[in-house]
Design a protein around this motif. Structure first.
Motif: not given
Length: 798
Positions: A23-49
């Motif tokens: 898990f990385g930084d939290k991303v601001d969203l409109d009102p939602s049931i979800w919380t969005l984070y910036n993330g990375t894949r442990r295997e290769d360090g590629s970006d994801c959400s």
């Protein structure tokens, strides 16, 4: 935030299955049931959400979260968010997706151009059409908060909390549609009146059609409310008719998204744009026919800078690189690659473009090579010196010897671009060898461009060889039959004058320029005058700092020391004997002279004229010249210029090895011809003369024979000067004068032959002066012309 990250990680490790993402930084969203984070894949360090749903904190929306998870797993479409991995436990639901950015961010910043907005709406319309028609489903949550952009700039649809199949009577949307956060603003009028069950009594696509109209208004205006439905504020005029039908209050008369998409794709309509055509054709570029590919690339080349850069970087660029390298895209595709690459960061350029570039430079296709060289200025700042010098330059130089003139010419022009990235060893070694070849190219344009190239890279050449290379190359170009080559040489000489020494300017450059003053072409004559003036001014400035004379002060010459004595040499060097013995030019003389001991030092055969070599150039004869003079006027080998020995005053010698340091061998640049100082064909004939103003230099003549002769060296000695043939008559006369004063004149010793009682000396005015035992010096011009008669005039003949 760090505490939250650690808490989430602890919860994952303690209560749930492994989740291979950080898990990385939290991303601001409109009102939602979800919380969005910036993330990375442990295997290769590629970006994801990562979409995170905490069950304990929002249990009432758990059914919506599970519905979204299910639909994202099963619904596959290019316009839908791409799911990488999911995990569900008793306490949380995590969904890992491609890296996403909420569309709301771009709307708030108003960073969307009209063309980009149309392209995005087109993508969402295609996705909604697929959900309504192919999937027979209703999205029910279509708004800006449900749309995200990827790293490539593409718009992806999410918000599947109430997405339902209309064939399912127990679908989530009928019961829980109103539980979606902020759903009241986007609810169609018929649902606001009759509830979500009204979907069953109307076309199921009507709900998404109304929400799509709200999405259009919100994108162009920033926000939406139910009373703004159908308003056209800030919406492009081409969208007005179709947009108004989307917002129709009557669900049965409402335009479906599928029909909206069809109207927009008509020729000349609002979705008929180059950017939309590009997105549809780029993925199939490799399988298009040659005609289709050419048309596609033409459309791509017309795109302006207001299109999404990320899309070109992530989607278009890789496809174009594949087309250039494998799919036959050719130079046009590569030109588009470089157009896109200019907007990439250095890291992206090194990762995406550089590997392909290095492979393309090794491609034997001439069209690709020329295209690479044409676009080299666009990429040179991105390339490291090591990359250019070690990997690209060895591939480029093959173009210098290519049979196609256009490849040779473009390779030559590329030198100006890469010169700053090459090492000194490469420039002064391999590069100059290839430039020497292009200077002799059969194409006059390539020869001209070589001269221009040398003029521009002159400052990068090594100081030890720069002047020799430039003078040799420019001198050759000055004799080129192509007028522009000669003009380029003159202009290059004008701008490179600072790289030549004062001596080179006076002795090598100016003589090379002078023939151009009478060139048959006025263009060359005018430029020659301008170039000549540059060097004349340069020499004038240099002369201002030079002393008036290099001779020693007159006070250093005291008295008239006897010629050849060690005391004289110590007092005045070699200048004393010349001044004391000869106050005027040497007069014509003949006959044998007896030395002080009464023995003649001149061989009996010295009176006979010596035979001259048939190959020697004529030199001015002097009947009074001594063997030393005769030895000095012998022609030295042309390749051995006269040099002063710095260790001995007045010593002149011809190097035995025949090397000329000032004219190093540059065979590749051709014969410099009359630029060589030691060329006997162009050297001025020099006549040896001795006068009262003469310095300590021995008289010498310019080489007159092209045959190589042995070195001649005259070296100062501590012994009195004696050439072995003529007597020291000046010293002898002085001795006789002293004896006369003492009454000893006339003794038993006989006068040397030719110093009798009376001798006739013929002057320039044909006057006869009687000469007694004391020599008379006539301060008039001596006629050194040999007499015509063969009789003995008292001095003997040479």
């Amino acid at each position: 935030m760090d505490f939250l990250k650690s808490a989430v990680a602890s919860a994952m490790a303690a209560k749930g299955p492994p989740f291979p993402y950080n898990f990385g930084d939290k991303v601001d969203l409109d009102p939602s049931i979800w919380t969005l984070y910036n993330g990375t894949r442990r295997e290769d360090g590629s970006d994801c959400s990562i979409f995170s749903f905490e069950i304990a904190a929002n249990r009432s929306a758990l059914l919506l979260a599970r519905n979204a998870l299910k639909k994202l797993r099963t619904l596959r479409h290019p316009g839908v968010i791409k799911v990488l991995d999911t995990v569900e436990s008793e306490t949380y639901i995590y969904i890992a997706t491609e890296r996403l950015v909420p569309l709301r961010w771009h709307v708030k910043r108003k960073s969307l151009s009209p063309e980009t907005a149309k392209w995005g709406l087109y993508s969402i319309a295609r996705t909604v059409k697929f959900i309504n028609d192919e999937a027979s489903s209703v999205h029910g949550n279509l708004k800006v908060a449900s749309v995200y952009t990827t790293e490539s700039g593409e718009w992806k649809l999410g918000g599947f909390e109430v997405l339902s199949n209309v064939k399912d009577d127990e679908a989530v949307i009928y019961t829980y549609g109103s539980l979606v956060p902020d759903s009241g603003r986007y609810t169609p009028p018929e649902l606001a009146k009759s509830g979500w069950d009204a979907i069953k009594r109307s076309p199921h696509s009507a709900v998404d059609a109304y929400d799509f109209g709200a999405l259009i208004f919100e994108i162009f205006n920033g926000s939406f409310s139910s009373d703004q439905a159908g308003q056209t504020k800030n919406i492009p005029p081409s969208l007005h008719p179709s947009y108004k039908r989307l917002a129709n209050p009557n669900p049965k008369a409402r335009l479906t998204v599928a029909h909206f998409l069809e109207q927009g794709r008509r020729n000349g309509s609002f979705f008929d744009t180059p950017l939309i055509k590009l997105t549809e054709g780029v993925e199939n570029l490799g399988v298009k026919t040659e005609e289709e590919r050419e048309a596609f690339l033409d459309d791509l080349d017309q795109l302006t800078d207001d299109f999404p850069e990320d899309f070109f970087k992530m989607k278009v660029l890789p496809e174009l690189l594949k087309s250039v390298e494998f799919g036959g895209g050719g130079p046009k595709a590569f030109g588009l690659v470089m157009k896109i690459a200019t907007k990439l960061s250095n890291e992206d350029f090194d990762a995406k473009v550089l590997p392909v570039l290095l492979r393309l430079f090794g491609n034997p296709d001439r069209a690709i090579r020329v295209c690479l060289l044409d676009n080299l200025p666009l990429m040179i700042d991105r390339l490291s010196q090591k990359t250019v010098n070690d990997k690209i330059f060895p591939q480029i130089v093959t173009g210098f010897t290519d049979v196609a003139p256009v490849v040779r010419e473009q390779t030559l022009k590329s030198v100006l671009t890469i010169i700053t990235k090459l090492s000194d060893r490469t420039i002064n070694g391999e590069l100059l060898k290839y430039l020497a070849k292009t200077a002799n190219d059969e194409q006059p344009g390539i020869r001209t461009n070589t001269t221009i190239c040398l003029g521009k890279i002159a400052k990068y050449l090594g100081t030890s060889s720069r002047s020799k290379v430039l003078i040799a190359a420019f001198s050759r170009s000055l004799r080129d039959p192509f007028i522009h080559a000669r003009n380029a040489a003159l202009m290059a000489l004008s701008v490179t004058s600072e790289h030549f020494s004062d001596e080179d300017c006076a002795t090598r450059v100016l003589p090379a320029i002078c023939p151009s003053l009478i060139d048959k072409e006025k263009l060359i004559r005018d430029q020659a005058v301008k170039t000549l003036d540059v060097y004349v001014q340069r020499i004038k400035k240099a002369v201002e700092s030079m002393p008036e004379t290099a001779l020693p002060p007159e006070s250093a010459i005291s008295g008239n020391p006897r010629m050849g004595t060690p005391q004289a040499e110590a007092a005045a060097g070699w200048a004393g004997w010349a001044i004391s013995s000869f106050t005027n030019k040497l007069s014509a003389a003949a006959g044998d002279i007896t030395s002080s001991n009464g023995a003649s030092s001149v061989p009996a055969s010295s009176s006979a004229p010596p035979s001259r070599p048939s190959t020697a150039a004529p030199i001015t004869s002097n009947s009074s010249a001594s063997p030393l003079y005769r030895q000095a006027v012998k022609s030295p080998p042309p390749s051995a210029p006269l040099t002063r020995n710095p260790s001995t005053t007045g010593e002149l010698f011809f190097p035995e090895d025949g090397n000329n340091d000032d004219g190093a061998d540059f065979d590749a640049w051709g014969d410099m011809g009359d630029m060589d100082d030691d060329d006997p064909s162009t050297s001025n004939k020099m006549t040896a003369s001795i006068s009262s103003n003469q310095s300590n230099d021995n008289p010498f003549a310019e080489p007159s024979s092209s045959k190589k002769k042995s070195a001649v060296t005259t070296t100062a000695s501590s012994k009195p000067f004696d050439d072995g043939s003529e007597p020291d008559f000046a010293g002898w006369l002085a001795q006789q004068a002293e004896k006369k004063k003492g009454g000893v004149l006339g003794g038993s010793k006989a006068l040397p032959k030719g110093l009798g009682k009376t001798t006739t000396v013929t002057t320039a005015k044909k006057t006869t002066v009687p000469v007694k035992s004391k020599p008379v010096v006539v301060k008039k011009k001596i006629d050194t012309k040999p007499k015509d008669d063969d009789g003995d005039d008292g001095w003997g003949g040479w």
